[in-house]
Design a protein around this motif. Sequence first.
Motif, mmCIF file in Angstrom:
data_model
loop_
_atom_site.group_PDB
_atom_site.id
_atom_site.type_symbol
_atom_site.label_atom_id
_atom_site.label_comp_id
_atom_site.label_asym_id
_atom_site.label_seq_id
_atom_site.Cartn_x
_atom_site.Cartn_y
_atom_site.Cartn_z
ATOM 1 N N ILE A 1 -1.087 19.861 -33.350
ATOM 2 C CA ILE A 1 -0.163 20.864 -33.882
ATOM 3 C C ILE A 1 -0.808 22.247 -33.870
ATOM 4 O O ILE A 1 -0.175 23.229 -33.532
ATOM 5 N N SER B 1 6.154 25.651 -34.856
ATOM 6 C CA SER B 1 4.984 26.228 -34.190
ATOM 7 C C SER B 1 3.703 25.993 -34.978
ATOM 8 O O SER B 1 2.616 26.300 -34.482
ATOM 9 N N THR C 1 3.500 26.444 -41.233
ATOM 10 C CA THR C 1 3.302 25.757 -42.513
ATOM 11 C C THR C 1 2.002 24.962 -42.498
ATOM 12 O O THR C 1 1.218 25.014 -43.446
ATOM 13 N N HIS D 1 10.719 34.471 -42.051
ATOM 14 C CA HIS D 1 11.597 34.853 -40.949
ATOM 15 C C HIS D 1 12.252 36.193 -41.242
ATOM 16 O O HIS D 1 13.117 36.639 -40.497
HETATM 17 N N1 LIG Z 1 2.724 15.257 -42.140
HETATM 18 C C1 LIG Z 1 3.088 15.372 -40.855
HETATM 19 N N2 LIG Z 1 3.045 14.301 -40.038
HETATM 20 C C2 LIG Z 1 3.384 14.392 -38.745
HETATM 21 N N3 LIG Z 1 3.796 15.527 -38.153
HETATM 22 C C3 LIG Z 1 3.868 16.640 -38.898
HETATM 23 C C4 LIG Z 1 3.521 16.628 -40.289
HETATM 24 N N4 LIG Z 1 3.693 17.872 -40.777
HETATM 25 C C5 LIG Z 1 4.114 18.624 -39.750
HETATM 26 N N5 LIG Z 1 4.228 17.901 -38.613
HETATM 27 C C6 LIG Z 1 4.641 18.399 -37.300
HETATM 28 O O1 LIG Z 1 3.898 19.555 -37.022
HETATM 29 C C7 LIG Z 1 4.676 20.509 -36.331
HETATM 30 C C8 LIG Z 1 4.525 21.862 -36.991
HETATM 31 O O2 LIG Z 1 5.125 21.806 -38.266
HETATM 32 P P1 LIG Z 1 5.118 23.044 -39.236
HETATM 33 O O3 LIG Z 1 5.834 22.611 -40.457
HETATM 34 O O4 LIG Z 1 3.738 23.548 -39.385
HETATM 35 O O5 LIG Z 1 5.989 24.097 -38.440
HETATM 36 P P2 LIG Z 1 6.506 25.515 -38.917
HETATM 37 O O6 LIG Z 1 5.977 26.500 -37.940
HETATM 38 O O7 LIG Z 1 6.171 25.736 -40.340
HETATM 39 O O8 LIG Z 1 8.063 25.377 -38.738
HETATM 40 P P3 LIG Z 1 9.262 25.971 -39.607
HETATM 41 O O9 LIG Z 1 9.438 27.387 -39.213
HETATM 42 O O10 LIG Z 1 10.431 25.132 -39.223
HETATM 43 O O11 LIG Z 1 8.882 25.797 -41.054
HETATM 44 C C9 LIG Z 1 6.090 19.990 -36.317
HETATM 45 O O12 LIG Z 1 6.373 19.523 -35.014
HETATM 46 C C10 LIG Z 1 6.078 18.832 -37.296
HETATM 47 O O13 LIG Z 1 6.918 17.802 -36.848
#
Ligand SMILES: Nc1ncnc2c1ncn2[C@@H]1O[C@H](COP(=O)(O)OP(=O)(O)OP(=O)(O)O)[C@@H](O)[C@H]1O
Lengths: 236, 251
Positions: free
Chosen positions: B16, B38, B41, B197
Amino acid sequence: MDFKFIVQMIPQMAPALENTFLIAVVSAVLGWILGMVIALIRTNRVRVLARILTVYVSFMRSVPLIIIMFFTYFAVPTLIAYYRVEHGLPVENIAGNTSLVCPIAAMTLSEAAFSSETFRSALSAIPHDQMEAAKSVGMTGIQAYFRIIFPQAFVIALPNMGGLFIGLIKNSSLAYYSGVVEVTGFAYTLASPTYQFLEAFFVIALLYEALSFVFSRLFRILERAFGRYRTGIVLQ
Amino acid sequence: MIKIDDLKKSFGRNQILKGVSIEVEQGGVTVIIGPSGSGKTTLLRCIDFLERADSGRLTLGDITVDLEKCHKKDILAIRRKCAFVFQNYGLFQNKTALENVMEGLTVVQKKSREEARRIAAETLDWVGLSDRMDYYPVNLSGGQQQRVGIARAVALSPDVILFDEPTSALDPELVGETLELIKKVANRGITMIVVTHEMAFAQDVANQVIFMDEGVVVEAGTPGEVFSHPKNERTKQFLARIIPEDTIYYI
Ligand SMILES: Nc1ncnc2c1ncn2[C@@H]1O[C@H](COP(=O)(O)OP(=O)(O)OP(=O)(O)O)[C@@H](O)[C@H]1O
Ligand SMILES: [Mg+2]
Protein backbone atom coordinates in the motif's frame (compact mmCIF):
# COMPACT_ATOMS: atom_id res chain seq x y z
CA MET A 1 -50.84 -28.58 53.19
CA ASP A 2 -49.47 -28.40 56.65
CA PHE A 3 -49.07 -24.69 57.28
CA LYS A 4 -47.67 -25.26 60.72
CA PHE A 5 -44.80 -27.14 59.13
CA ILE A 6 -44.21 -24.25 56.75
CA VAL A 7 -44.27 -21.65 59.51
CA GLN A 8 -41.78 -23.67 61.53
CA MET A 9 -39.57 -24.29 58.55
CA ILE A 10 -38.97 -20.70 57.50
CA PRO A 11 -37.00 -19.39 60.49
CA GLN A 12 -34.73 -22.46 60.45
CA MET A 13 -33.64 -21.81 56.90
CA ALA A 14 -31.12 -19.06 57.59
CA PRO A 15 -27.91 -21.17 57.70
CA ALA A 16 -28.91 -23.05 54.54
CA LEU A 17 -29.69 -19.83 52.76
CA GLU A 18 -26.33 -18.50 53.81
CA ASN A 19 -24.63 -21.51 52.21
CA THR A 20 -26.60 -21.04 49.02
CA PHE A 21 -25.49 -17.42 48.88
CA LEU A 22 -21.89 -18.16 49.72
CA ILE A 23 -21.62 -20.76 47.00
CA ALA A 24 -23.27 -18.55 44.39
CA VAL A 25 -21.41 -15.33 45.25
CA VAL A 26 -17.95 -16.84 45.64
CA SER A 27 -18.29 -18.92 42.45
CA ALA A 28 -19.57 -15.85 40.64
CA VAL A 29 -16.69 -13.63 41.71
CA LEU A 30 -13.96 -16.22 41.07
CA GLY A 31 -15.62 -17.65 37.96
CA TRP A 32 -16.14 -14.24 36.38
CA ILE A 33 -12.56 -13.17 36.99
CA LEU A 34 -11.33 -16.38 35.37
CA GLY A 35 -13.92 -16.02 32.61
CA MET A 36 -12.70 -12.51 31.86
CA VAL A 37 -9.11 -13.73 31.67
CA ILE A 38 -10.14 -16.55 29.31
CA ALA A 39 -12.08 -14.11 27.15
CA LEU A 40 -9.11 -11.74 26.92
CA ILE A 41 -6.68 -14.51 26.02
CA ARG A 42 -9.03 -15.82 23.37
CA THR A 43 -9.86 -12.43 21.82
CA ASN A 44 -6.20 -11.49 21.69
CA ARG A 45 -5.34 -14.84 20.11
CA VAL A 46 -2.50 -15.75 22.44
CA ARG A 47 -1.55 -18.78 20.39
CA VAL A 48 -1.21 -22.04 22.29
CA LEU A 49 -3.05 -20.88 25.37
CA ALA A 50 -6.05 -19.72 23.34
CA ARG A 51 -6.34 -23.16 21.72
CA ILE A 52 -6.17 -24.96 25.04
CA LEU A 53 -8.81 -22.65 26.51
CA THR A 54 -11.11 -23.20 23.53
CA VAL A 55 -11.06 -26.91 24.29
CA TYR A 56 -11.55 -26.22 28.00
CA VAL A 57 -14.57 -24.00 27.40
CA SER A 58 -16.28 -26.39 25.05
CA PHE A 59 -15.58 -29.28 27.42
CA MET A 60 -16.97 -27.53 30.49
CA ARG A 61 -20.01 -26.38 28.59
CA SER A 62 -20.92 -29.86 27.45
CA VAL A 63 -20.32 -31.84 30.65
CA PRO A 64 -23.15 -31.76 33.23
CA LEU A 65 -22.23 -29.73 36.28
CA ILE A 66 -23.03 -32.64 38.57
CA ILE A 67 -20.20 -34.63 37.01
CA ILE A 68 -17.74 -31.80 37.59
CA MET A 69 -18.94 -31.73 41.19
CA PHE A 70 -18.42 -35.47 41.59
CA PHE A 71 -14.98 -34.92 40.17
CA THR A 72 -14.01 -32.29 42.77
CA TYR A 73 -15.77 -34.17 45.59
CA PHE A 74 -14.75 -37.77 44.93
CA ALA A 75 -12.04 -38.00 42.30
CA VAL A 76 -9.70 -35.23 43.41
CA PRO A 77 -9.61 -36.29 47.08
CA THR A 78 -8.96 -39.88 46.01
CA LEU A 79 -6.07 -38.75 43.84
CA ILE A 80 -4.71 -36.68 46.70
CA ALA A 81 -5.04 -39.59 49.10
CA TYR A 82 -3.22 -41.83 46.64
CA TYR A 83 -0.28 -39.49 46.22
CA ARG A 84 -0.13 -38.92 49.96
CA VAL A 85 0.17 -42.59 50.70
CA GLU A 86 2.25 -43.71 47.74
CA HIS A 87 4.59 -40.76 47.30
CA GLY A 88 4.44 -39.06 50.66
CA LEU A 89 3.21 -35.80 49.15
CA PRO A 90 2.83 -33.23 51.93
CA VAL A 91 -0.81 -32.35 51.26
CA GLU A 92 -3.79 -32.55 53.49
CA ASN A 93 -6.24 -35.38 53.17
CA ILE A 94 -9.52 -33.86 51.98
CA ALA A 95 -11.57 -36.99 51.42
CA GLY A 96 -15.04 -36.65 52.83
CA ASN A 97 -14.62 -32.90 53.17
CA THR A 98 -18.11 -31.46 53.42
CA SER A 99 -17.09 -27.79 53.45
CA LEU A 100 -18.05 -25.46 50.66
CA VAL A 101 -14.67 -25.85 48.96
CA CYS A 102 -15.55 -28.70 46.62
CA PRO A 103 -18.83 -27.37 45.22
CA ILE A 104 -17.36 -23.87 44.89
CA ALA A 105 -14.35 -25.25 43.01
CA ALA A 106 -16.61 -27.13 40.61
CA MET A 107 -18.96 -24.23 40.04
CA THR A 108 -16.09 -21.77 39.60
CA LEU A 109 -14.54 -23.95 36.90
CA SER A 110 -17.85 -24.25 35.11
CA GLU A 111 -18.76 -20.60 35.55
CA ALA A 112 -15.41 -19.53 34.11
CA ALA A 113 -16.24 -21.38 30.91
CA PHE A 114 -19.81 -20.10 30.57
CA SER A 115 -19.05 -16.51 31.52
CA SER A 116 -16.03 -16.37 29.21
CA GLU A 117 -18.42 -16.65 26.27
CA THR A 118 -20.50 -13.78 27.61
CA PHE A 119 -17.41 -11.63 28.10
CA ARG A 120 -15.99 -12.57 24.74
CA SER A 121 -19.08 -11.42 22.91
CA ALA A 122 -19.22 -8.26 25.03
CA LEU A 123 -15.61 -7.45 24.20
CA SER A 124 -16.15 -8.03 20.52
CA ALA A 125 -19.17 -5.72 20.58
CA ILE A 126 -16.96 -2.74 21.44
CA PRO A 127 -16.11 -0.88 18.24
CA HIS A 128 -12.45 -1.03 17.29
CA ASP A 129 -12.16 2.74 17.30
CA GLN A 130 -12.41 2.81 21.09
CA MET A 131 -9.10 1.01 21.49
CA GLU A 132 -7.50 3.09 18.76
CA ALA A 133 -8.68 6.33 20.33
CA ALA A 134 -7.25 5.22 23.66
CA LYS A 135 -3.92 4.42 22.05
CA SER A 136 -3.94 7.70 20.18
CA VAL A 137 -4.04 9.68 23.43
CA GLY A 138 -1.05 7.63 24.58
CA MET A 139 -2.61 5.03 26.85
CA THR A 140 -0.95 1.66 27.33
CA GLY A 141 -2.97 -1.43 26.48
CA ILE A 142 -3.76 -2.04 30.13
CA GLN A 143 -4.89 1.54 30.70
CA ALA A 144 -7.07 1.33 27.59
CA TYR A 145 -8.71 -1.86 28.82
CA PHE A 146 -9.41 -0.63 32.32
CA ARG A 147 -10.48 2.92 31.45
CA ILE A 148 -12.31 2.45 28.15
CA ILE A 149 -12.94 -1.14 27.06
CA PHE A 150 -13.93 -2.93 30.29
CA PRO A 151 -16.43 -0.31 31.48
CA GLN A 152 -18.25 -0.53 28.14
CA ALA A 153 -18.02 -4.32 27.85
CA PHE A 154 -19.30 -4.63 31.43
CA VAL A 155 -22.51 -2.79 30.59
CA ILE A 156 -23.07 -5.01 27.57
CA ALA A 157 -22.39 -8.15 29.63
CA LEU A 158 -24.58 -7.17 32.61
CA PRO A 159 -27.91 -8.65 31.46
CA ASN A 160 -26.19 -11.97 30.75
CA MET A 161 -24.31 -11.81 34.04
CA GLY A 162 -27.65 -11.44 35.81
CA GLY A 163 -28.84 -14.62 34.10
CA LEU A 164 -25.61 -16.39 34.99
CA PHE A 165 -25.93 -15.39 38.62
CA ILE A 166 -29.46 -16.70 38.88
CA GLY A 167 -28.19 -19.89 37.27
CA LEU A 168 -25.56 -20.15 40.00
CA ILE A 169 -28.16 -19.82 42.72
CA LYS A 170 -30.17 -22.61 41.14
CA ASN A 171 -27.15 -24.82 40.46
CA SER A 172 -25.89 -24.43 44.01
CA SER A 173 -28.61 -26.96 44.89
CA LEU A 174 -26.31 -29.63 43.43
CA ALA A 175 -23.93 -28.98 46.32
CA TYR A 176 -26.25 -31.23 48.31
CA TYR A 177 -24.48 -34.16 46.67
CA SER A 178 -21.18 -33.14 48.21
CA GLY A 179 -22.66 -33.04 51.67
CA VAL A 180 -23.30 -29.32 51.89
CA VAL A 181 -26.63 -28.34 53.37
CA GLU A 182 -27.88 -25.45 51.30
CA VAL A 183 -31.52 -24.55 50.68
CA THR A 184 -32.51 -27.64 48.66
CA GLY A 185 -30.60 -30.03 50.91
CA PHE A 186 -32.16 -28.42 53.95
CA ALA A 187 -35.68 -28.84 52.59
CA TYR A 188 -35.01 -32.44 51.73
CA THR A 189 -33.57 -33.26 55.15
CA LEU A 190 -36.34 -31.47 56.99
CA ALA A 191 -39.12 -33.13 54.99
CA SER A 192 -37.74 -36.68 55.03
CA PRO A 193 -38.83 -37.91 58.49
CA THR A 194 -42.49 -37.00 57.94
CA TYR A 195 -42.60 -37.14 54.14
CA GLN A 196 -43.74 -33.50 53.95
CA PHE A 197 -41.95 -32.95 50.65
CA LEU A 198 -44.84 -31.04 49.11
CA GLU A 199 -44.71 -28.34 51.75
CA ALA A 200 -40.94 -28.18 51.90
CA PHE A 201 -40.37 -27.95 48.16
CA PHE A 202 -43.25 -25.56 47.73
CA VAL A 203 -41.56 -23.14 50.12
CA ILE A 204 -38.15 -23.33 48.55
CA ALA A 205 -39.57 -23.07 45.03
CA LEU A 206 -41.09 -19.76 46.11
CA LEU A 207 -37.81 -18.80 47.69
CA TYR A 208 -35.86 -19.47 44.47
CA GLU A 209 -38.45 -17.51 42.55
CA ALA A 210 -38.13 -14.57 44.94
CA LEU A 211 -34.34 -14.62 44.75
CA SER A 212 -34.47 -14.70 40.99
CA PHE A 213 -36.85 -11.75 40.97
CA VAL A 214 -34.72 -9.70 43.33
CA PHE A 215 -31.48 -10.35 41.48
CA SER A 216 -32.84 -9.70 38.03
CA ARG A 217 -34.14 -6.39 39.36
CA LEU A 218 -30.79 -5.62 40.91
CA PHE A 219 -28.93 -6.35 37.69
CA ARG A 220 -31.31 -4.17 35.74
CA ILE A 221 -30.64 -1.32 38.16
CA LEU A 222 -26.91 -1.84 37.76
CA GLU A 223 -27.28 -1.87 34.00
CA ARG A 224 -29.12 1.42 34.05
CA ALA A 225 -26.63 3.01 36.45
CA PHE A 226 -23.52 1.97 34.54
CA GLY A 227 -25.08 2.36 31.12
CA ARG A 228 -26.15 5.96 31.45
CA TYR A 229 -23.83 6.97 28.64
CA ARG A 230 -25.78 4.82 26.19
CA THR A 231 -29.12 6.45 26.75
CA GLY A 232 -27.41 9.78 27.11
CA ILE A 233 -29.06 11.18 30.18
CA VAL A 234 -27.20 14.40 30.86
CA LEU A 235 -25.30 14.59 34.12
CA GLN A 236 -25.89 17.87 35.79
CA MET B 1 9.87 18.75 13.11
CA ILE B 2 8.59 15.43 11.80
CA LYS B 3 10.33 13.42 9.16
CA ILE B 4 9.35 10.16 7.53
CA ASP B 5 11.89 8.30 5.51
CA ASP B 6 11.16 5.53 3.01
CA LEU B 7 8.11 4.15 4.81
CA LYS B 8 6.78 0.89 3.41
CA LYS B 9 3.62 -0.97 4.35
CA SER B 10 1.88 -4.00 2.90
CA PHE B 11 -1.37 -5.66 3.76
CA GLY B 12 -0.81 -9.30 2.84
CA ARG B 13 0.56 -9.22 -0.72
CA ASN B 14 -0.68 -5.70 -1.45
CA GLN B 15 1.98 -3.09 -1.00
CA ILE B 16 0.00 0.00 0.00
CA LEU B 17 2.87 2.37 0.81
CA LYS B 18 5.87 1.94 -1.46
CA GLY B 19 8.53 4.04 0.21
CA VAL B 20 7.00 7.32 1.35
CA SER B 21 9.26 10.15 2.50
CA ILE B 22 7.90 13.43 3.81
CA GLU B 23 9.13 16.22 5.98
CA VAL B 24 7.02 18.66 7.96
CA GLU B 25 8.57 21.72 9.52
CA GLN B 26 7.93 22.82 13.08
CA GLY B 27 4.61 24.64 13.29
CA GLY B 28 3.84 23.89 9.67
CA VAL B 29 0.60 22.65 8.20
CA THR B 30 0.95 19.87 5.66
CA VAL B 31 -2.08 18.81 3.68
CA ILE B 32 -2.09 15.42 1.99
CA ILE B 33 -4.36 14.97 -1.00
CA GLY B 34 -4.82 12.11 -3.38
CA PRO B 35 -7.37 9.72 -4.83
CA SER B 36 -9.22 7.19 -2.73
CA GLY B 37 -7.14 4.16 -1.89
CA SER B 38 -3.82 5.91 -2.41
CA GLY B 39 -2.73 5.16 1.16
CA LYS B 40 -3.26 8.50 2.92
CA THR B 41 -5.07 7.04 5.93
CA THR B 42 -2.59 4.19 6.14
CA LEU B 43 0.30 6.68 6.23
CA LEU B 44 -1.22 8.64 9.12
CA ARG B 45 -2.00 5.45 11.00
CA CYS B 46 1.58 4.24 10.57
CA ILE B 47 2.89 7.49 12.07
CA ASP B 48 0.76 6.96 15.20
CA PHE B 49 1.48 3.20 15.22
CA LEU B 50 -2.20 2.33 14.87
CA GLU B 51 -0.79 0.33 11.99
CA ARG B 52 2.68 -1.17 12.07
CA ALA B 53 4.84 -0.13 9.09
CA ASP B 54 7.08 -2.80 7.56
CA SER B 55 10.13 -0.58 7.27
CA GLY B 56 11.29 3.02 7.25
CA ARG B 57 12.42 5.63 9.72
CA LEU B 58 10.46 8.19 11.68
CA THR B 59 11.85 11.27 13.39
CA LEU B 60 9.68 13.23 15.75
CA GLY B 61 11.41 15.99 17.67
CA ASP B 62 14.36 14.40 19.39
CA ILE B 63 13.30 10.77 18.81
CA THR B 64 14.28 8.79 15.73
CA VAL B 65 13.05 5.23 15.38
CA ASP B 66 13.53 2.43 12.91
CA LEU B 67 9.94 1.45 12.11
CA GLU B 68 10.88 -2.14 11.41
CA LYS B 69 12.28 -2.93 14.81
CA CYS B 70 11.22 -0.42 17.38
CA HIS B 71 10.20 -1.30 20.88
CA LYS B 72 7.02 -0.77 22.85
CA LYS B 73 8.72 2.04 24.74
CA ASP B 74 9.49 3.96 21.53
CA ILE B 75 5.97 3.39 20.25
CA LEU B 76 4.49 4.79 23.42
CA ALA B 77 6.89 7.74 23.39
CA ILE B 78 5.96 8.61 19.79
CA ARG B 79 2.25 8.19 20.45
CA ARG B 80 2.50 10.56 23.38
CA LYS B 81 3.95 13.22 21.09
CA CYS B 82 1.19 12.73 18.52
CA ALA B 83 -2.53 13.27 18.66
CA PHE B 84 -5.04 11.91 16.18
CA VAL B 85 -8.33 13.36 14.97
CA PHE B 86 -10.44 10.61 13.46
CA GLN B 87 -12.82 10.73 10.54
CA ASN B 88 -15.55 9.21 12.71
CA TYR B 89 -14.53 11.23 15.80
CA GLY B 90 -13.50 8.21 17.90
CA LEU B 91 -14.77 9.66 21.16
CA PHE B 92 -14.79 7.47 24.26
CA GLN B 93 -18.45 6.49 24.39
CA ASN B 94 -18.49 5.98 28.16
CA LYS B 95 -17.10 9.44 28.91
CA THR B 96 -18.64 12.88 28.80
CA ALA B 97 -17.17 15.56 26.55
CA LEU B 98 -15.18 16.92 29.50
CA GLU B 99 -13.97 13.46 30.53
CA ASN B 100 -12.96 12.71 26.94
CA VAL B 101 -10.60 15.65 27.01
CA MET B 102 -9.42 14.99 30.59
CA GLU B 103 -8.67 11.31 30.07
CA GLY B 104 -5.28 11.65 28.40
CA LEU B 105 -4.27 14.45 30.75
CA THR B 106 -4.87 12.44 33.91
CA VAL B 107 -4.15 8.87 32.80
CA VAL B 108 -1.25 9.50 30.45
CA GLN B 109 0.23 12.83 31.48
CA LYS B 110 -0.48 12.22 35.18
CA LYS B 111 -1.83 15.69 35.75
CA SER B 112 -3.98 16.22 38.83
CA ARG B 113 -7.72 16.04 38.30
CA GLU B 114 -8.12 19.73 39.08
CA GLU B 115 -5.52 20.78 36.57
CA ALA B 116 -6.85 18.38 33.94
CA ARG B 117 -10.36 19.67 34.51
CA ARG B 118 -9.20 23.25 34.14
CA ILE B 119 -7.31 22.55 30.89
CA ALA B 120 -10.18 20.46 29.49
CA ALA B 121 -12.79 23.09 30.33
CA GLU B 122 -10.66 25.84 28.79
CA THR B 123 -10.10 23.85 25.62
CA LEU B 124 -13.76 22.91 25.25
CA ASP B 125 -14.63 26.56 25.74
CA TRP B 126 -12.10 27.42 23.06
CA VAL B 127 -13.79 25.06 20.57
CA GLY B 128 -17.17 26.58 21.46
CA LEU B 129 -18.62 23.79 23.57
CA SER B 130 -18.72 25.32 27.03
CA ASP B 131 -22.41 24.43 27.25
CA ARG B 132 -21.95 20.78 26.30
CA MET B 133 -19.19 19.66 28.66
CA ASP B 134 -21.33 17.16 30.56
CA TYR B 135 -22.91 15.57 27.50
CA TYR B 136 -22.12 12.05 26.44
CA PRO B 137 -21.12 11.51 22.79
CA VAL B 138 -24.53 9.97 21.95
CA ASN B 139 -26.13 13.32 22.74
CA LEU B 140 -23.79 15.40 20.59
CA SER B 141 -24.19 16.16 16.90
CA GLY B 142 -21.46 15.05 14.51
CA GLY B 143 -20.05 18.57 14.38
CA GLN B 144 -19.99 18.82 18.16
CA GLN B 145 -18.37 15.41 18.47
CA GLN B 146 -15.62 16.42 16.10
CA ARG B 147 -15.07 19.58 18.14
CA VAL B 148 -14.58 17.40 21.19
CA GLY B 149 -12.20 15.22 19.17
CA ILE B 150 -10.21 18.31 18.20
CA ALA B 151 -10.26 19.63 21.78
CA ARG B 152 -9.01 16.27 23.04
CA ALA B 153 -6.10 16.44 20.61
CA VAL B 154 -5.23 20.08 21.32
CA ALA B 155 -5.43 19.74 25.11
CA LEU B 156 -2.65 17.15 25.07
CA SER B 157 -0.31 19.84 23.62
CA PRO B 158 1.24 17.30 21.25
CA ASP B 159 4.17 17.93 18.91
CA VAL B 160 1.94 17.10 15.96
CA ILE B 161 -1.76 16.53 15.33
CA LEU B 162 -2.76 14.09 12.61
CA PHE B 163 -6.16 14.75 11.02
CA ASP B 164 -7.69 12.03 8.86
CA GLU B 165 -10.45 13.57 6.75
CA PRO B 166 -11.88 15.35 9.78
CA THR B 167 -14.89 16.76 7.93
CA SER B 168 -15.88 14.02 5.54
CA ALA B 169 -18.37 12.38 7.92
CA LEU B 170 -20.09 15.70 8.59
CA ASP B 171 -23.23 17.20 7.10
CA PRO B 172 -22.28 19.78 4.49
CA GLU B 173 -23.46 22.72 6.58
CA LEU B 174 -21.12 21.73 9.40
CA VAL B 175 -18.03 21.34 7.24
CA GLY B 176 -17.28 25.06 7.06
CA GLU B 177 -17.32 25.74 10.77
CA THR B 178 -15.23 22.66 11.52
CA LEU B 179 -12.63 23.75 8.96
CA GLU B 180 -12.64 27.19 10.59
CA LEU B 181 -11.83 25.51 13.89
CA ILE B 182 -8.99 23.50 12.36
CA LYS B 183 -7.65 26.75 10.95
CA LYS B 184 -7.76 28.18 14.45
CA VAL B 185 -5.71 25.20 15.65
CA ALA B 186 -3.19 25.91 12.88
CA ASN B 187 -2.98 29.53 14.01
CA ARG B 188 -1.89 28.35 17.44
CA GLY B 189 1.29 27.18 15.78
CA ILE B 190 0.71 23.46 16.28
CA THR B 191 2.35 21.23 13.68
CA MET B 192 -0.34 19.43 11.72
CA ILE B 193 -0.69 16.84 8.99
CA VAL B 194 -4.16 16.93 7.47
CA VAL B 195 -5.62 14.48 5.00
CA THR B 196 -8.55 16.16 3.30
CA HIS B 197 -10.47 16.56 0.07
CA GLU B 198 -11.21 20.22 0.88
CA MET B 199 -9.00 21.94 -1.66
CA ALA B 200 -9.98 25.47 -0.67
CA PHE B 201 -8.91 24.72 2.88
CA ALA B 202 -5.60 23.35 1.62
CA GLN B 203 -5.00 26.48 -0.44
CA ASP B 204 -5.84 28.68 2.48
CA VAL B 205 -4.10 27.02 5.41
CA ALA B 206 -1.35 24.68 4.18
CA ASN B 207 2.25 25.68 3.75
CA GLN B 208 2.94 22.32 2.15
CA VAL B 209 0.71 20.22 -0.05
CA ILE B 210 1.55 16.60 -0.78
CA PHE B 211 -0.11 14.70 -3.57
CA MET B 212 -0.09 10.94 -3.11
CA ASP B 213 -1.11 8.30 -5.57
CA GLU B 214 -0.78 4.50 -5.42
CA GLY B 215 1.38 4.52 -2.34
CA VAL B 216 3.98 7.07 -3.39
CA VAL B 217 4.40 10.82 -3.00
CA VAL B 218 3.96 12.09 -6.51
CA GLU B 219 4.45 15.76 -5.84
CA ALA B 220 5.09 18.02 -2.88
CA GLY B 221 5.33 21.79 -2.64
CA THR B 222 3.59 24.96 -1.59
CA PRO B 223 -0.13 25.22 -2.40
CA GLY B 224 0.78 27.65 -5.16
CA GLU B 225 3.18 25.19 -6.75
CA VAL B 226 0.96 22.13 -6.49
CA PHE B 227 -2.41 23.70 -7.30
CA SER B 228 -1.45 26.33 -9.84
CA HIS B 229 1.63 24.84 -11.45
CA PRO B 230 1.51 21.07 -10.99
CA LYS B 231 4.49 19.43 -12.66
CA ASN B 232 3.32 15.88 -12.75
CA GLU B 233 0.73 14.61 -15.19
CA ARG B 234 -1.05 12.54 -12.51
CA THR B 235 -1.38 15.59 -10.26
CA LYS B 236 -2.86 17.59 -13.12
CA GLN B 237 -5.41 14.90 -13.86
CA PHE B 238 -6.39 14.55 -10.21
CA LEU B 239 -6.82 18.30 -9.76
CA ALA B 240 -8.78 18.64 -12.97
CA ARG B 241 -11.17 15.98 -11.72
CA ILE B 242 -11.60 17.36 -8.23
CA ILE B 243 -11.60 21.12 -8.78
CA PRO B 244 -14.01 22.75 -11.23
CA GLU B 245 -12.07 24.59 -13.97
CA ASP B 246 -13.04 28.13 -13.12
CA THR B 247 -12.37 28.10 -9.38
CA ILE B 248 -8.85 26.79 -9.29
CA TYR B 249 -7.03 30.04 -10.06
CA TYR B 250 -9.28 32.29 -8.01
CA ILE B 251 -9.05 30.75 -4.55
N1 LIG C 1 -6.45 -3.27 7.46
C1 LIG C 1 -6.35 -3.40 6.13
N2 LIG C 1 -6.25 -4.61 5.56
C2 LIG C 1 -6.12 -4.76 4.23
N3 LIG C 1 -6.09 -3.74 3.36
C3 LIG C 1 -6.19 -2.49 3.84
C4 LIG C 1 -6.32 -2.25 5.25
N4 LIG C 1 -6.40 -0.92 5.44
C5 LIG C 1 -6.31 -0.36 4.22
N5 LIG C 1 -6.18 -1.29 3.25
C6 LIG C 1 -6.04 -1.04 1.82
O1 LIG C 1 -5.04 -0.07 1.64
C7 LIG C 1 -5.34 0.80 0.58
C8 LIG C 1 -5.16 2.23 1.02
O2 LIG C 1 -6.14 2.53 1.99
P1 LIG C 1 -6.21 3.94 2.69
O3 LIG C 1 -7.35 3.87 3.63
O4 LIG C 1 -4.88 4.28 3.24
O5 LIG C 1 -6.55 4.90 1.48
P2 LIG C 1 -6.91 6.44 1.51
O6 LIG C 1 -5.91 7.11 0.64
O7 LIG C 1 -7.02 6.92 2.90
O8 LIG C 1 -8.32 6.46 0.81
P3 LIG C 1 -9.60 7.38 1.08
O9 LIG C 1 -9.36 8.69 0.43
O10 LIG C 1 -10.72 6.63 0.45
O11 LIG C 1 -9.75 7.47 2.58
C9 LIG C 1 -6.75 0.47 0.14
O12 LIG C 1 -6.68 -0.22 -1.08
C10 LIG C 1 -7.28 -0.44 1.23
O13 LIG C 1 -8.11 -1.42 0.68
MG1 LIG D 1 -8.65 7.57 4.14
